[in-house]
Write a protein that holds these residues in place. Structure first.
Motif, short mmCIF file in Angstrom:
data_model
loop_
_atom_site.label_atom_id
_atom_site.label_comp_id
_atom_site.label_asym_id
_atom_site.label_seq_id
_atom_site.Cartn_x
_atom_site.Cartn_y
_atom_site.Cartn_z
N LEU A 184 0.84 -1.20 0.00
CA LEU A 184 0.00 0.00 0.00
C LEU A 184 0.88 1.25 0.00
O LEU A 184 1.59 1.51 0.97
CB LEU A 184 -0.91 0.00 1.23
CG LEU A 184 -1.79 1.23 1.43
CD1 LEU A 184 -2.71 1.47 0.23
CD2 LEU A 184 -2.63 1.10 2.70
N LYS A 185 0.86 1.97 -1.10
CA LYS A 185 1.62 3.21 -1.18
C LYS A 185 0.78 4.34 -0.60
O LYS A 185 -0.36 4.57 -1.03
CB LYS A 185 1.99 3.52 -2.63
CG LYS A 185 2.98 4.68 -2.79
CD LYS A 185 3.43 4.83 -4.22
CE LYS A 185 4.39 3.77 -4.62
NZ LYS A 185 5.69 3.87 -3.89
N VAL A 186 1.32 5.02 0.39
CA VAL A 186 0.58 6.09 1.07
C VAL A 186 1.32 7.41 0.95
O VAL A 186 2.55 7.44 0.87
CB VAL A 186 0.35 5.75 2.56
CG1 VAL A 186 -0.47 4.48 2.71
CG2 VAL A 186 1.67 5.61 3.31
N ARG A 187 0.56 8.48 0.94
CA ARG A 187 1.15 9.82 0.95
C ARG A 187 1.49 10.21 2.39
O ARG A 187 0.92 9.66 3.34
CB ARG A 187 0.16 10.83 0.37
CG ARG A 187 -0.34 10.51 -1.03
CD ARG A 187 -1.44 11.49 -1.40
NE ARG A 187 -2.50 11.48 -0.39
CZ ARG A 187 -3.29 12.52 -0.11
NH1 ARG A 187 -3.12 13.67 -0.73
NH2 ARG A 187 -4.22 12.42 0.81
N ASP A 245 -1.48 11.13 4.24
CA ASP A 245 -2.29 10.04 4.78
C ASP A 245 -1.80 9.62 6.16
O ASP A 245 -2.59 9.20 7.01
CB ASP A 245 -2.23 8.83 3.84
CG ASP A 245 -2.82 9.11 2.47
OD1 ASP A 245 -3.80 9.87 2.40
OD2 ASP A 245 -2.31 8.56 1.47
N VAL A 246 -0.48 9.73 6.38
CA VAL A 246 0.10 9.29 7.65
C VAL A 246 -0.42 10.13 8.81
O VAL A 246 -0.62 9.61 9.92
CB VAL A 246 1.64 9.35 7.58
CG1 VAL A 246 2.26 9.01 8.92
CG2 VAL A 246 2.17 8.42 6.50
N VAL A 304 -7.38 4.49 4.38
CA VAL A 304 -6.80 4.32 3.05
C VAL A 304 -7.15 2.91 2.58
O VAL A 304 -7.37 2.01 3.39
CB VAL A 304 -5.28 4.54 3.05
CG1 VAL A 304 -4.94 5.99 3.26
CG2 VAL A 304 -4.60 3.69 4.13
N LEU A 306 -4.42 3.89 9.27
CA LEU A 306 -3.00 3.72 9.59
C LEU A 306 -2.76 3.94 11.09
O LEU A 306 -3.29 4.89 11.66
CB LEU A 306 -2.16 4.70 8.78
CG LEU A 306 -2.23 4.53 7.26
CD1 LEU A 306 -1.42 5.64 6.57
CD2 LEU A 306 -1.71 3.18 6.84
N ILE A 358 3.37 -1.20 4.14
CA ILE A 358 3.24 0.23 3.91
C ILE A 358 4.47 0.77 3.17
O ILE A 358 5.61 0.46 3.53
CB ILE A 358 3.08 0.98 5.25
CG1 ILE A 358 1.85 0.46 6.01
CG2 ILE A 358 2.96 2.48 5.01
CD1 ILE A 358 0.54 0.60 5.26
#
Length: 315
Positions: A155-158, A161-162, A168, A182, A215
């Motif tokens: 899962l690629k997160v910005r 998003d964190v 997500v 997350l 992640i």
């Protein structure tokens, strides 16, 4: 799966930090985003994830070292101890007959000994201290349902998003989609286990497998990540650098204005406390903005004339 210590390339005496470092190196090397359609790299990536699932968890690592679980985290059948020895030839678990031969549940006519299965069943039930009629000991081990297979996704997160409370969505190879929140302090390369969200069991109505989500932090246009802090290079116009004033900095959650003193030079670092990434304790890291003096985007005749006058006056 191979021994997790072998997979990560660490000794059995490795510290938690050494195990974590080894995993991060392998995750970076074999990450699917960096290896395209290389099935071998993807397999190594998943293998490293599984190994870290065991060794990165203090309790599971102890269970593995004691032989209580296997390399996939599943309970191992420990066998029966304490039944050997005596006058048993070769250490046979149930001893031997008086003539030195092995004991055989056979009648004189060669027919199967009646009730042999019940005798073994009663023996094992008593050996494990089970109550009569309870499904435990050997019977329970024989009838333990198999768990379904785990499924994996990256899962690629910005960075946004964190620090957000929004969920997500992770998409798995089989098309399954799961919305997750997350955890605080989530790290790049961390594996999140969603229990019971994997493949259903094939036999005996066993429990489903788990979903493992790795992640991956997406590159950010402005920030570099350093632990839980965010690093930023911030331009400051020449006038503000000379006279002092306010500088507007874009954070992950909007703009923040901060004041700088007159005659601020390039290289000075401003700290915006609590504007970095989340920490496991519920706090936040900081933004560290390094200032860089910037000239106007377009030539400024008045500014050029001023510096020419200063230069000529100092000639």
């Amino acid at each position: 799966m191979r021994d997790p210590y072998t997979v990560l390339g660490v000794a059995r005496t490795a510290s938690e930090a050494e195990i974590k470092s080894a995993f991060r190196k392998l995750a970076k090397k074999y990450h699917p985003d960096a290896n395209g359609d290389d099935a071998g790299a993807s397999a190594r990536f998943n293998e490293a994830n599984q190994a870290y699932e065991i060794l990165g968890d203090k309790e599971k690592r102890g269970q593995f070292d004691r032989g209580e679980i296997d390399a996939e985290g599943k309970a191992k059948f420990q066998g029966f101890s304490g039944f050997g020895g005596g006058g048993a030839a070769g250490g046979a678990p149930f001893g031997a007959g008086s003539n030195g031969g092995s004991f055989d549940f056979r009648g004189g006519g060669g027919a199967d000994f009646p009730g042999a299965e019940n005798i073994f069943g009663d023996f094992f039930e008593q050996a494990f201290g089970a109550k009569r009629g309870a499904r435990s000991g050997f019977t329970a081990a024989r009838n333990t349902p198999s768990k379904g297979d785990d499924i994996n996704a990256v899962l690629k997160v910005r960075l946004e998003d964190v620090v957000s409370d929004e969920k997500v969505e992770a998409v798995f190879p089989n098309g399954k989609r799961l919305a997750i929140r997350l955890p605080e302090g989530v790290e790049d390369g961390q594996v999140i286990r969603l229990r019971g969200q994997g493949q259903p069991a094939v036999f005996n109505g066993g429990p489903p497998g788990d979903a493992l989500v790795t992640i991956s932090f997406a590159d950010h246009a402005r920030f570099a990540v350093s632990g839980r802090d965010l690093l930023l290079e911030q331009d400051v116009d020449l006038e503000t650098a000379v006279l002092g004033g306010r500088v507007t900095i874009e954070t992950l959650e909007g703009r923040v204005a901060t004041k700088i003193q007159p005659w601020t030079t390039s290289g000075r670092t401003l700290r915006l406390k609590g504007k970095g990434l989340t920490r496991k304790d519920g706090g936040r890291g900081d933004i560290l903005a390094t200032l860089a003096i910037a000239l106007p985007a377009q030539p400024d005749a008045e500014l050029a004339a001023l510096f020419e006058k200063r230069r000529d006056g100092n000639a």
